[in-house]
Design a protein around this motif. Sequence first.
Motif, PDB file in Angstrom:
ATOM      1  N   LEU A   1      34.611-101.568 -17.369  1.00  0.00           N
ATOM      2  CA  LEU A   1      35.478-100.581 -18.028  1.00  0.00           C
ATOM      3  C   LEU A   1      36.888-100.856 -17.565  1.00  0.00           C
ATOM      4  O   LEU A   1      37.125-101.122 -16.394  1.00  0.00           O
ATOM      5  N   LYS A   2      37.795-100.746 -18.467  1.00  0.00           N
ATOM      6  CA  LYS A   2      39.186-100.984 -18.088  1.00  0.00           C
ATOM      7  C   LYS A   2      39.826 -99.715 -17.569  1.00  0.00           C
ATOM      8  O   LYS A   2      40.730 -99.740 -16.741  1.00  0.00           O
ATOM      9  N   GLU A   3      39.337 -98.623 -18.125  1.00  0.00           N
ATOM     10  CA  GLU A   3      39.979 -97.342 -17.913  1.00  0.00           C
ATOM     11  C   GLU A   3      39.691 -96.800 -16.518  1.00  0.00           C
ATOM     12  O   GLU A   3      38.540 -96.652 -16.148  1.00  0.00           O
ATOM     13  N   HIS A   4      40.689 -96.505 -15.763  1.00  0.00           N
ATOM     14  CA  HIS A   4      40.470 -95.832 -14.488  1.00  0.00           C
ATOM     15  C   HIS A   4      40.342 -94.350 -14.772  1.00  0.00           C
ATOM     16  O   HIS A   4      41.115 -93.790 -15.523  1.00  0.00           O
ATOM     17  N   GLU A   5      39.350 -93.731 -14.170  1.00  0.00           N
ATOM     18  CA  GLU A   5      39.139 -92.308 -14.443  1.00  0.00           C
ATOM     19  C   GLU A   5      40.269 -91.501 -13.803  1.00  0.00           C
ATOM     20  O   GLU A   5      40.559 -91.673 -12.616  1.00  0.00           O
ATOM     21  N   ALA A   6      40.893 -90.654 -14.582  1.00  0.00           N
ATOM     22  CA  ALA A   6      41.951 -89.811 -14.026  1.00  0.00           C
ATOM     23  C   ALA A   6      41.289 -88.625 -13.358  1.00  0.00           C
ATOM     24  O   ALA A   6      40.786 -87.719 -14.007  1.00  0.00           O
ATOM     25  N   ARG A   7      41.260 -88.663 -12.051  1.00  0.00           N
ATOM     26  CA  ARG A   7      40.514 -87.637 -11.340  1.00  0.00           C
ATOM     27  C   ARG A   7      41.237 -87.360 -10.034  1.00  0.00           C
ATOM     28  O   ARG A   7      41.522 -88.273  -9.257  1.00  0.00           O
ATOM     29  N   PRO A   8      41.561 -86.088  -9.798  1.00  0.00           N
ATOM     30  CA  PRO A   8      42.358 -85.800  -8.605  1.00  0.00           C
ATOM     31  C   PRO A   8      41.624 -86.095  -7.290  1.00  0.00           C
ATOM     32  O   PRO A   8      42.182 -86.709  -6.400  1.00  0.00           O
TER      33      PRO A   8
END
Lengths: 230, 364
Positions: free
Chosen positions: A116-123
């Motif tokens: 997956l290219k997308e990094h999960e936006a997660r605090p």
Amino acid sequence: MGANASGYYVRVPVWSVALRLYHWTFALSCITLILTGLYINYPPISTWAEFMPSFSMATMRTWHFAAAFFFMSALAVRFYLYLFGNRYEKIQDCTPVSVRNIKSLFHAIMFYLYMLKEHEARPGHNVLAGTFYCFVVFISLLMIVSGLYLMYPETGWIQSMGNAIFGSQQMARFIHYAMTWFFIFFTMIHVYLCIWNDIFGSEGIISGIFSGRKMLPADAVAKDGTIETE
Amino acid sequence: MKEKELHGKLSLSRRRFLKVCASAAAALGLGSEAVPKIAEAVTSPKRPPVIWLHFMECTGCSESLLRADSPDLATLILDLVSLDYHETLMAAAGHQAEKSLMDSVEANAGKFVLVVEGAVCTGDGGVYCKVAGKTNLETLEEIAPKAGAIIAVGTCATFGGIQAAAPNPTGAVGVRDVIKNKPVVNIAGCPPSPNNFLSTVLYYLTYGRLPALDELGRPKFAYGRKIHDHCERRPHFDEGRFVESFGDEGHKAGYCLYKVGCKGPATFANCPVQRFCDVNWPVGAGHGCIGCTEPGFWDRMSPFYEHLPDVRIPAGDGIYVEAEKIGKWAVAGAAAALAGHAALGVGKKVLDSRKCSSDSGKED
Ligand code: SF4
């Protein structure tokens, strides 16, 4: 990247001072414990020079024990934060206990495998990391219990506890030593993945563990709606 | 206590006899006020007999007792305390011996001191060790409930010993694993210091109760501290001066034996203090402690010349490796994996950027 069409990032406070203190106390004590521990297990140099006192084993042991108390205090703080920390520090935020978290777990695995290219936006922690940290905390407990048993073998309740868990000093010694390699292993992977994430992700997680803030895509934060920003 | 009576039984002058009582008191950590009490208890006509059972063992513990450092102390037990049954030492044999055993058990029920030497065989109903047609298990289960005190002597009787080492085909266990409802004093060691055993017996005869025991049933006066904490080589340990191999300069200089496998830091016993035969003890003679007073020592303390036990790899039956090697391989494997991962990442980034630049060229 796709999910962050606006291209803006916002700074999100994530880690409390207590958590950062915990992290660095834990990290530094771990390094001290590993280095002195390896010496104690097999002192590579014998100080045969008798004209000069070195007191090397005694000194290493003193450092080891001192670091052990920092290690234990750090862990106590982490336990407190697991229960009473901010929403990102609580245990239910970083373990696969909800659908959202299980998704995060797989997302992280796929991301690390370059699928997956997308990094999960997660605090907070991604759930893969969070789960692994829980495991580390558990192994740390084992280290503490075996360490205390080795250090205070004659003390009533410590002796009872150690005998019940390990059966003998030698067994505790063995487990205590074998687990050292786990910490070496963990330190390596942890440091590597942090650098890797700093490169491939946008959060700036390395500076995050000093500043307590992460950079998150503005769109994702706006979509979530519950994340407090600075 | 009549001196004449004493002399008749024992080749000890009263002076020597009191000296023996005093040394026993000292071994037990008791003050001088205990000496007359011990002397009185040992010579009292009402003192209980000792019954000594041999199970699966090598008789090394009896041998060590016969060679007790102050022969006087052993004489005290062997001559004065009536040893009604001891297969190695008694004169009687066959049915006569077995009869005297049961007679003594019945006559002194609830009072006699039962000493067990050797592991109890429990596998297949205990058929692997029989004396007089009875399995050890039967004998123990019959006699133990009637004993006043039970003392297990040696590593076999306490924790099973060598025959309990994996895979333990005979199901050997210590006395404590069979007799659960009665306190058993464990005088661990292979062999134990005879003084620890004798002192325990004297304590029981004097006070009518057992000395304070640790969690594993070992008397605290003898097994309260680690070998390492009273070892004469300890200053070398703290200094970081170690023997690297037997016979090297460090060995000749009397350095610490830690690196050649000394198990002193994991072993509870008073060997450095209460030396064997008052002469020496293994570490004093230049050999590391092998940890013989600890549970499961044949499995856990071996290899005797290594610091830690080897690990059995589940896949390869019978393959043992050092924990160290496993750890190093795991870490090396992880390092290789991480390097591969990083290389993959860099490669992908390069590819992506090429694709990106060509893509963006098209779009614009
Ligand atoms: S010789 Fe053994 S018991 Fe003595 S100090 Fe060295 S490691 Fe400890």
